[in-house]
Design a protein around this motif. Structure first.
Motif, PDB file in Angstrom:
ATOM      1  N   ALA B 310       0.836  -1.236   0.202  1.00 23.08           N
ATOM      2  CA  ALA B 310       0.034   0.184   0.031  1.00 23.08           C
ATOM      3  C   ALA B 310       0.992   1.500  -0.025  1.00 23.08           C
ATOM      4  O   ALA B 310       0.637   2.310  -0.737  1.00 23.08           O
ATOM      5  CB  ALA B 310      -1.139   0.114   1.212  1.00 23.08           C
ATOM      6  N   ILE B 311       1.810   1.049   0.745  1.00 23.60           N
ATOM      7  CA  ILE B 311       2.717   2.330   0.932  1.00 23.60           C
ATOM      8  C   ILE B 311       3.369   2.611  -0.546  1.00 23.60           C
ATOM      9  O   ILE B 311       3.553   3.600  -0.944  1.00 23.60           O
ATOM     10  CB  ILE B 311       3.766   2.152   2.039  1.00 23.60           C
ATOM     11  N   GLY B 312       3.960   1.110  -0.987  1.00 27.60           N
ATOM     12  CA  GLY B 312       4.680   1.646  -2.290  1.00 27.60           C
ATOM     13  C   GLY B 312       3.952   2.348  -3.250  1.00 27.60           C
ATOM     14  O   GLY B 312       4.270   2.963  -4.272  1.00 27.60           O
ATOM     15  N   GLN B 313       2.692   1.893  -3.383  1.00 27.81           N
ATOM     16  CA  GLN B 313       1.644   2.604  -4.345  1.00 27.81           C
ATOM     17  C   GLN B 313       1.340   4.113  -4.081  1.00 27.81           C
ATOM     18  O   GLN B 313       0.845   4.736  -4.910  1.00 27.81           O
ATOM     19  CB  GLN B 313       0.316   1.621  -4.281  1.00 27.81           C
ATOM     20  N   ARG B 314       1.573   4.479  -2.749  1.00 27.19           N
ATOM     21  CA  ARG B 314       1.002   5.742  -2.301  1.00 27.19           C
ATOM     22  C   ARG B 314       2.242   6.582  -1.983  1.00 27.19           C
ATOM     23  O   ARG B 314       2.116   7.344  -1.154  1.00 27.19           O
ATOM     24  CB  ARG B 314       0.119   5.482  -1.190  1.00 27.19           C
ATOM     25  N   ILE B 315       3.427   6.317  -2.385  1.00 27.90           N
ATOM     26  CA  ILE B 315       4.716   7.206  -2.219  1.00 27.90           C
ATOM     27  C   ILE B 315       4.354   8.754  -2.363  1.00 27.90           C
ATOM     28  O   ILE B 315       4.664   9.418  -1.678  1.00 27.90           O
ATOM     29  CB  ILE B 315       5.870   6.388  -2.934  1.00 27.90           C
ATOM     30  N   LYS B 316       3.606   8.843  -3.728  1.00 27.60           N
ATOM     31  CA  LYS B 316       3.522  10.336  -4.067  1.00 27.60           C
ATOM     32  C   LYS B 316       2.443  10.915  -3.105  1.00 27.60           C
ATOM     33  O   LYS B 316       2.641  12.108  -2.884  1.00 27.60           O
ATOM     34  CB  LYS B 316       3.119  10.332  -5.509  1.00 27.60           C
ATOM     35  N   ASP B 317       1.441   9.942  -2.841  1.00 25.80           N
ATOM     36  CA  ASP B 317       0.426  10.652  -1.723  1.00 25.80           C
ATOM     37  C   ASP B 317       1.133  11.157  -0.532  1.00 25.80           C
ATOM     38  O   ASP B 317       0.829  12.390  -0.033  1.00 25.80           O
ATOM     39  CB  ASP B 317      -0.716   9.628  -1.152  1.00 25.80           C
ATOM     40  N   ILE B 318       1.753  10.403   0.111  1.00 24.31           N
ATOM     41  CA  ILE B 318       2.690  10.522   1.131  1.00 24.31           C
ATOM     42  C   ILE B 318       3.401  12.039   1.174  1.00 24.31           C
ATOM     43  O   ILE B 318       3.365  12.493   1.866  1.00 24.31           O
ATOM     44  CB  ILE B 318       3.463   9.198   1.544  1.00 24.31           C
TER      45      ILE B 318
END
Lengths: 390, 414
Positions: B310-318
């Motif tokens: 999940a984090i890998g997919q949301r790096i840009k969100d973070i």
């Protein structure tokens, strides 16, 4: 083929973190699954042996604790088809005066001359140990788990405080230890020593009859029932297999729960692997598209994904089973404390073959868990993937 | 009009303690936190992965509920068994009635015992009893089934006061008749008026009794002398049960008998005796938790895999959130809450499925006796399982959350 395997290995190595986490999850679950199953497998193994159909247990018909008169034995052993026999007198009590439940024990007073022939699992006991038992009247053959729990050595002497024959406590000398997993919490000693020490020369708890052939069992059973129908006390006779089955029946709830937990563990492993493989295939859609462009058929994609899952499953299964085997070997050799959880979960040894079964089970779980993700990976459309990138 | 707050809701709220703790901590250390709705929506977007991971927890919690409900059911039978005013006396060293054998002179001494510190003139009743495991041949199944026989005298009803005849009548001395416990009636399919063979006699069922859910309900009672003569056990008794005026008196007598060297007996108040019988459950309970921790560890690795993905997919969100001013700690708590939510869903489903087995009746061994028990899923089990599940979720989410916290916004957006 070797190139294909190399590709699978490279794929697994690409996201080392995920591969490691998935492998660890399966390893841990296989470990506990093997340990849990070893308990039920050992109990069930007793039921399926050929010997257990050819051995009869004769007890008092109506009540327990059973008291079979010794005067019955010549009549029982003369029945046609009976090849060998022995008796058991149960001797229940404690290993010290504290009478704590973890110091409780169960002894079997029996004939020494055919001890190894009449008791499954004792066939390979060193003849020197049996000889020592013949020479030492107070000699005792101890269960391996008991030896560890009491931290005793061969040659040690101890007094057993009996509760089944109150006030008739006997002094014993350990002459040998039974193989790991065979009567692990009990001990065998000489019937003549029991008779002399307790004064009970008239009755035995049960009589074991070994038949020449398992097919003779129905005839011998019906003859005993007929011959002793009007005796007082009357006798009950059953094959070892059905006797053990009746005993196991009493603990069927626990066995059912253990089986169910093992099933849950298996499903859990499938879900974990499936989830991990699903995430992986979703992230590698571009790679799948490229492979298709390079000429890979959909079946190749399926084989690659399933192969990766099976590989990781098999290796983790092997590691998990090896851990269980190692823990069991440590427990059996006394290097792990024998109280608490060890006394329940690691009381039966995990055989070395479990590693092979662990690897096979892991591979199967990998297969089941990866079928759906592989099927969806197979359907990746090259045009869709590249149009999104564009 | 007043409405009462449901107890189960209180327990569920208690079960969510780790989650509340996490939320509280989040607000204590970081005022400007990432809205929980962000995590909730992220979980919904990736619903397949969320569901699969939660399902892992569901199975773990279901297994744990099953094991604990079994142990709880057996323990409940032990708790319900025994009256605190009664003292059970066994032969020295015997932990179980089957292995106990009291000689005549001890019996006579016990029948004349007095509580020196008790109320003057108060009477102590003594019930001689013989307990045997019998094999009943069932002609229908052509197999033997176990019956637990207790030979009693008429005084038994004054000693075991919880016993009530619910069908038929009580025993008559010197007759080949039996009273059966409520669970024997259903388990062995025996009814008032039925007869069955045991030894050289046929025994008639004259009544059915209830013992308020205690272990006695799994027994068959018959006349003591009839039983002794039938199975050649004359002059030997398994136990003597003493009825004292009070629980305190019972405790005193039990202690005095246990320390009396001349008597050479074991004496327990009945609740103590049954608690001792239930000691075997302690090992099982330990085993259940060990198995659950192993299963939980597997689930922890599962949630780690999911959260890392999940984090890998949301790096840009973070990265965007960090640029918007959310502190690294806020990101950490946000992902921890996300992992806890997954485990909460799984744990709640597991507890819910586990609740379905509540009340399911089975037979199990307790010492040398077989008792009927029912699986009991109580509030304590639900709470423990929820706490266990959420803790596992938080543990599994910790490493991924730390990795999310350490994401450098500019590098991530480049």
């Amino acid at each position: 083929m070797s190139k294909f395997i190399l590709l699978m290995l490279k794929n697994l190595g690409r996201n080392k973190l995920r591969t490691t986490l998935t492998a660890l999850a399966v390893t841990v679950l296989v470990t506990i699954c093997v340990v849990v199953l070893s308990v039920v497998a050992t109990v069930r193994m007793q039921l399926s042996t050929e010997a257990s159909q050819a051995k009869l247990i004769v007890t008092e018909r109506w009540v327990a604790p059973s008291e079979v008169p010794v005067r019955y034995i010549p009549r029982l052993t003369r029945i046609r088809g009976v090849e060998d026999w022995t008796t058991w007198n149960l001797y229940v009590g404690f290993f010290d005066k504290t009478l704590r439940s973890d110091r409780a024990g169960l002894g079997f007073a029996t004939r020494v001359e055919n001890l190894t022939r009449m008791h499954g699992g004792l066939e390979n006991v060193d003849p020197a140990v049996i000889e020592a038992l013949k020479n030492e009247k107070s000699g005792v053959l101890m269960g391996s788990t008991l030896m560890q729990a009491m931290n005793w050595k061969v040659g040690q002497q101890f007094t057993f405080f009996s509760t089944s024959t109150a006030g008739k406590d006997l002094r014993f000398k350990i002459v040998g230890v039974m193989p790991a997993g065979v009567y692990p919490l009990s001990f065998f000693f000489r019937d003549d020593y029991f008779a002399e020490g307790t004064g009970n020369k008239d009755t035995v708890s049960l009589v074991w009859l070994r038949l020449r052939d398992a097919s003779l069992a129905p005839r011998v059973i019906s003859q005993i029932q007929h011959d002793f129908a009007s005796s007082q006390p009357a006798l009950k006779v059953e094959t070892e297999s059905s006797g053990v089955a009746r005993f196991v029946e009493k603990g069927k709830v626990i066995l059912f729960i253990i089986d169910f937990v093992a099933l849950i563990l298996s499903i859990d492993m499938v879900i974990l692997l499936s989830n991990s493989i699903s995430i992986s295939t979703r992230e590698r859609r571009v790679e799948m598209a490229v492979l298709k462009v390079l000429g890979f058929q959909p079946l190749h994609i399926v084989a690659m994904v399933v192969g990766e899952a099976m590989l990781i499953g098999a290796l983790s299964g092997l590691a998990g089973a090896a851990l269980a085997w190692g823990a069991s070997a440590l427990a059996q050799s006394g290097r792990l404390p024998s109280d608490g959880i060890t006394s329940f979960l690691l009381v039966f040894p995990v055989p070395a073959q479990a590693m092979m079964w662990g690897a096979l089970a892991g591979a199967s779980i990998g297969f089941v868990g990866s079928v759906f993700p592989a099927w969806s990976a197979r359907k990746v459309k090259v045009s869709d993937v590249f149009s999104r990138i564009a | 009009m007043t409405t009462t707050w449901p107890t189960w809701l209180t327990w569920v709220l208690v079960g969510l303690l780790p989650l509340w703790g996490l939320v509280l901590l989040k607000y204590l250390v970081d005022i400007r936190s990432v809205p929980v709705s962000y995590n909730y929506r992220s979980l919904i977007v990736r619903w397949k992965t969320t569901l699969m991971t939660a399902l892992g927890f569901t199975l773990v919690v279901f297994g744990l509920v099953l094991m604990l409900a079994f142990i709880n059911g057996i323990t409940a039978v032990c708790r319900q068994s025994g009256e605190p005013e009664n003292v059970i006396v066994l032969s020295k060293g015997a932990a179980d009635e089957v292995l106990s054998s009291l000689p005549r002179d001890t019996i006579s001494a016990l029948e004349h015992i007095r509580d020196e510190k008790g109320v003057a003139g108060s009477r102590i009743l003594a019930s001689r009893e013989m307990f045997l495991n019998a094999n009943r041949f069932n002609p229908q199944t052509q197999d033997y089934t176990a019956l637990q026989l207790r030979g009693v005298q008429p005084i038994v009803f004054e000693v075991h006061t919880a016993v009530r005849v619910i069908k038929g009548r009580t025993l008559r001395a010197g007759q080949s008749e039996v009273m059966i416990g409520r669970t024997v009636e259903t388990g062995q399919n025996l009814h008032v008026g039925d007869t069955f063979e045991l030894g050289r006699k046929r025994w008639r069922v004259c009544g059915v009794f209830d013992a308020q859910g205690s272990a006695l309900e799994s027994e068959v009672w018959c006349d003591l002398s009839e039983l002794a003569s039938q199975f050649k056990r004359e002059g030997s008794y398994s136990t003597v049960v003493l009825r004292t005026p009070s629980a305190a008196s019972a405790q005193r007598i039990a202690e005095s008998l246990a320390s009396n060297r001349q008597m050479n007996v074991e004496a327990y108040t009945e609740p103590q005796y049954y608690a001792k019988q239930a000691e075997q459950m302690e090992t099982l309970q330990l085993a259940a938790w060990v198995i659950a921790w192993f299963m939980g560890t597997g689930a922890v690795f599962g949630v780690m895999t999911t959260m890392f993905a999940a984090i890998g997919q949301r790096i840009k969100d973070i990265a965007v959130m960090r640029i918007m001013g959310f502190q690294a700690r806020a990101i950490l708590f946000s992902f921890l809450i996300e992992a806890a939510l997954i485990s909460l869903v799984g744990g709640a489903l597991g507890s819910g499925f586990g609740y379905l087995i509540n009340g399911l009746s089975q037979n199990a061994n307790l010492g040398s006796r077989t008792v009927e028990f029912s699986f009991q899923v109580d509030s304590w089990i639900v709470v423990s399982c929820l706490v266990f599940s959420i803790l596992m979720g938080i543990v599994g989410g910790l490493l991924p959350a730390i990795s999310a916290m350490r994401i450098k916004p500019l590098e991530a957006l480049r």
